[in-house]
Design a protein around this motif. Structure first.
Motif, mmCIF file in Angstrom:
data_model
loop_
_atom_site.group_PDB
_atom_site.id
_atom_site.type_symbol
_atom_site.label_atom_id
_atom_site.label_comp_id
_atom_site.label_asym_id
_atom_site.label_seq_id
_atom_site.Cartn_x
_atom_site.Cartn_y
_atom_site.Cartn_z
ATOM 1 N N VAL A 12 11.930 11.835 -2.336
ATOM 2 C CA VAL A 12 10.720 12.083 -3.112
ATOM 3 C C VAL A 12 9.785 10.879 -3.029
ATOM 4 C CG1 VAL A 12 9.832 12.482 -5.440
ATOM 5 C CG2 VAL A 12 11.899 13.650 -4.682
ATOM 6 N N GLU A 13 10.346 9.659 -3.083
ATOM 7 C CA GLU A 13 9.536 8.453 -3.066
ATOM 8 C C GLU A 13 8.996 8.124 -1.676
ATOM 9 O OE1 GLU A 13 12.598 5.875 -4.472
ATOM 10 O OE2 GLU A 13 11.866 5.901 -6.532
ATOM 11 N N ARG A 14 9.692 8.563 -0.627
ATOM 12 C CA ARG A 14 9.324 8.173 0.739
ATOM 13 C C ARG A 14 7.902 8.591 1.120
ATOM 14 N NH1 ARG A 14 11.982 9.799 6.434
ATOM 15 N NH2 ARG A 14 10.639 8.462 7.666
ATOM 16 N N PRO A 15 7.491 9.851 0.895
ATOM 17 C CA PRO A 15 6.112 10.198 1.256
ATOM 18 C C PRO A 15 5.080 9.364 0.495
ATOM 19 C CG PRO A 15 7.388 12.192 0.912
ATOM 20 C CD PRO A 15 8.237 11.032 0.469
ATOM 21 N N GLU A 16 5.368 9.052 -0.755
ATOM 22 C CA GLU A 16 4.450 8.209 -1.533
ATOM 23 C C GLU A 16 4.351 6.820 -0.928
ATOM 24 O OE1 GLU A 16 4.884 7.901 -5.753
ATOM 25 O OE2 GLU A 16 4.919 10.073 -5.986
ATOM 26 N N GLN A 17 5.499 6.263 -0.550
ATOM 27 C CA GLN A 17 5.519 4.938 0.071
ATOM 28 C C GLN A 17 4.747 4.970 1.392
ATOM 29 O OE1 GLN A 17 9.233 3.650 1.780
ATOM 30 N NE2 GLN A 17 8.684 1.490 1.648
ATOM 31 N N GLU A 18 4.988 5.989 2.215
ATOM 32 C CA GLU A 18 4.278 6.122 3.485
ATOM 33 C C GLU A 18 2.776 6.249 3.264
ATOM 34 O OE1 GLU A 18 5.927 9.368 5.717
ATOM 35 O OE2 GLU A 18 7.832 8.337 6.030
ATOM 36 N N GLY A 19 2.385 7.045 2.275
ATOM 37 C CA GLY A 19 0.972 7.222 1.972
ATOM 38 C C GLY A 19 0.310 5.931 1.533
ATOM 39 N N ASP A 20 1.012 5.156 0.719
ATOM 40 C CA ASP A 20 0.469 3.873 0.268
ATOM 41 C C ASP A 20 0.283 2.909 1.440
ATOM 42 O OD1 ASP A 20 0.365 4.727 -2.364
ATOM 43 O OD2 ASP A 20 2.289 3.795 -2.912
ATOM 44 N N ILE A 21 1.283 2.845 2.321
ATOM 45 C CA ILE A 21 1.195 1.978 3.500
ATOM 46 C C ILE A 21 0.033 2.429 4.382
ATOM 47 C CG2 ILE A 21 2.348 1.297 5.655
ATOM 48 C CD1 ILE A 21 5.035 1.593 4.039
ATOM 49 N N ALA A 22 -0.059 3.733 4.606
ATOM 50 C CA ALA A 22 -1.128 4.283 5.447
ATOM 51 C C ALA A 22 -2.502 4.015 4.850
ATOM 52 C CB ALA A 22 -0.914 5.785 5.641
ATOM 53 N N ALA A 23 -2.641 4.220 3.548
ATOM 54 C CA ALA A 23 -3.929 4.000 2.886
ATOM 55 C C ALA A 23 -4.347 2.538 3.007
ATOM 56 C CB ALA A 23 -3.864 4.435 1.422
ATOM 57 N N ASP A 24 -3.400 1.613 2.832
ATOM 58 C CA ASP A 24 -3.709 0.188 2.978
ATOM 59 C C ASP A 24 -4.137 -0.128 4.412
ATOM 60 O OD1 ASP A 24 -3.071 -0.224 0.323
ATOM 61 O OD2 ASP A 24 -1.083 -1.081 0.738
ATOM 62 N N TYR A 25 -3.416 0.402 5.386
ATOM 63 C CA TYR A 25 -3.730 0.189 6.797
ATOM 64 C C TYR A 25 -5.129 0.720 7.121
ATOM 65 C CZ TYR A 25 -3.634 0.926 11.857
ATOM 66 O OH TYR A 25 -3.940 0.949 13.194
ATOM 67 N N LEU A 26 -5.410 1.923 6.671
ATOM 68 C CA LEU A 26 -6.700 2.553 6.963
ATOM 69 C C LEU A 26 -7.855 1.844 6.261
ATOM 70 C CD1 LEU A 26 -5.465 6.222 6.847
ATOM 71 C CD2 LEU A 26 -6.373 5.049 8.871
ATOM 72 N N GLU A 27 -7.618 1.392 5.050
ATOM 73 C CA GLU A 27 -8.659 0.655 4.328
ATOM 74 C C GLU A 27 -9.023 -0.623 5.081
ATOM 75 O OE1 GLU A 27 -9.689 -0.523 -0.264
ATOM 76 O OE2 GLU A 27 -7.905 0.638 0.199
ATOM 77 N N GLU A 28 -8.012 -1.311 5.585
ATOM 78 C CA GLU A 28 -8.254 -2.524 6.362
ATOM 79 C C GLU A 28 -9.002 -2.195 7.658
ATOM 80 O OE1 GLU A 28 -5.516 -6.004 8.351
ATOM 81 O OE2 GLU A 28 -4.820 -5.086 6.485
ATOM 82 N N LEU A 29 -8.608 -1.111 8.312
ATOM 83 C CA LEU A 29 -9.268 -0.681 9.541
ATOM 84 C C LEU A 29 -10.738 -0.331 9.293
ATOM 85 C CD1 LEU A 29 -8.500 -0.040 12.555
ATOM 86 C CD2 LEU A 29 -8.332 2.324 11.812
ATOM 87 N N LEU A 30 -11.016 0.375 8.205
ATOM 88 C CA LEU A 30 -12.392 0.723 7.857
ATOM 89 C C LEU A 30 -13.221 -0.538 7.590
ATOM 90 C CD1 LEU A 30 -11.696 3.770 5.523
ATOM 91 C CD2 LEU A 30 -12.843 3.854 7.754
ATOM 92 N N ASP A 31 -12.612 -1.521 6.926
ATOM 93 C CA ASP A 31 -13.312 -2.779 6.669
ATOM 94 C C ASP A 31 -13.637 -3.500 7.970
ATOM 95 O OD1 ASP A 31 -13.303 -2.426 3.939
ATOM 96 O OD2 ASP A 31 -11.586 -3.753 3.574
ATOM 97 N N ILE A 32 -12.671 -3.567 8.880
ATOM 98 C CA ILE A 32 -12.876 -4.232 10.171
ATOM 99 C C ILE A 32 -13.993 -3.535 10.957
ATOM 100 C CG2 ILE A 32 -11.841 -4.657 12.443
ATOM 101 C CD1 ILE A 32 -9.153 -5.085 10.903
ATOM 102 N N ALA A 33 -13.992 -2.200 10.931
ATOM 103 C CA ALA A 33 -14.995 -1.421 11.666
ATOM 104 C C ALA A 33 -16.316 -1.322 10.906
ATOM 105 C CB ALA A 33 -14.456 -0.024 11.957
ATOM 106 N N ASP A 34 -16.359 -1.870 9.692
ATOM 107 C CA ASP A 34 -17.543 -1.829 8.838
ATOM 108 C C ASP A 34 -18.019 -0.386 8.610
ATOM 109 O OD1 ASP A 34 -19.434 -3.009 7.188
ATOM 110 O OD2 ASP A 34 -20.916 -3.183 8.807
ATOM 111 N N LEU A 35 -17.056 0.486 8.292
ATOM 112 C CA LEU A 35 -17.362 1.889 8.010
ATOM 113 C C LEU A 35 -17.181 2.160 6.525
ATOM 114 C CD1 LEU A 35 -15.496 3.593 10.990
ATOM 115 C CD2 LEU A 35 -17.970 3.346 10.710
#
Length: 162
Positions: A12-35
């Motif tokens: 049950v916790e695994r998808p939440e953990q994956e989503g949190d990791i993904a959201a952090d990764y994507l947020e950083e990527l959006l910042d780098i790309a200035d989107l």
């Protein structure tokens, strides 16, 4: 139970953990790309679902979703790097996959009805893996089975009679 097992998240916790990791990764990527975009995490069944919403992000979708598919794979790799386990995370940008899902369900429902009426299997046109997943889910919800056949990029779904 050894200590490595006790540190693992539950199913049950695994998808939440994956989503949190993904959201952090994507947020950083959006910042780098200035989107301008914001990741939104959810859990759908047994998988994490992350959507990036915001201004015009069509460059993150690309023609026929190729950029989105690549971004999803990169995000899954980021999750794998953190967890050591393969992820089935689904990524959407500006509702692209949600719109595709809606566009696919109606014709799939017609083909399902045809199989139920005739008792004959029906083959569909070649599709991407995401499109096949949507059709497989619709077929399963209707109480039938389906399978994918062929080789990429010409892989397609066959709907089988009950």
């Amino acid at each position: 139970m050894d200590s490595s097992e006790s540190n693992r998240p539950s199913k049950v916790e695994r998808p939440e953990q994956e989503g949190d990791i993904a959201a952090d990764y994507l947020e950083e990527l959006l910042d780098i790309a200035d989107l301008d975009g914001d990741p939104d995490m959810d859990v759908e069944g047994d998988r994490a679902a992350v959507s990036i919403v915001g201004a015009d992000l069509s460059q993150l979708v690309g023609a026929k979703g190729e950029v989105l598919d690549a971004l999803q794979e990169l995000t899954r790799l980021a999750v794998y790097r953190e967890t050591g386990e393969r992820s089935r995370l689904m990524l959407d940008v500006s509702g692209y996959r949600a719109e595709q899902r809606e566009r696919l369900v109606s014709p799939a429902t017609e083909k399902i009805a045809e199989v139920q009426k005739t008792g004959d299997s029906v083959s569909l046109e070649p599709m991407t893996s995401f499109e096949r997943k949507v059709v497989h889910d619709a077929v399963s919800a209707a109480g039938l089975t389906s399978e994918s056949e062929g080789a990429e990029p010409r892989r397609f779904v066959v709907i089988l009679p009950a």
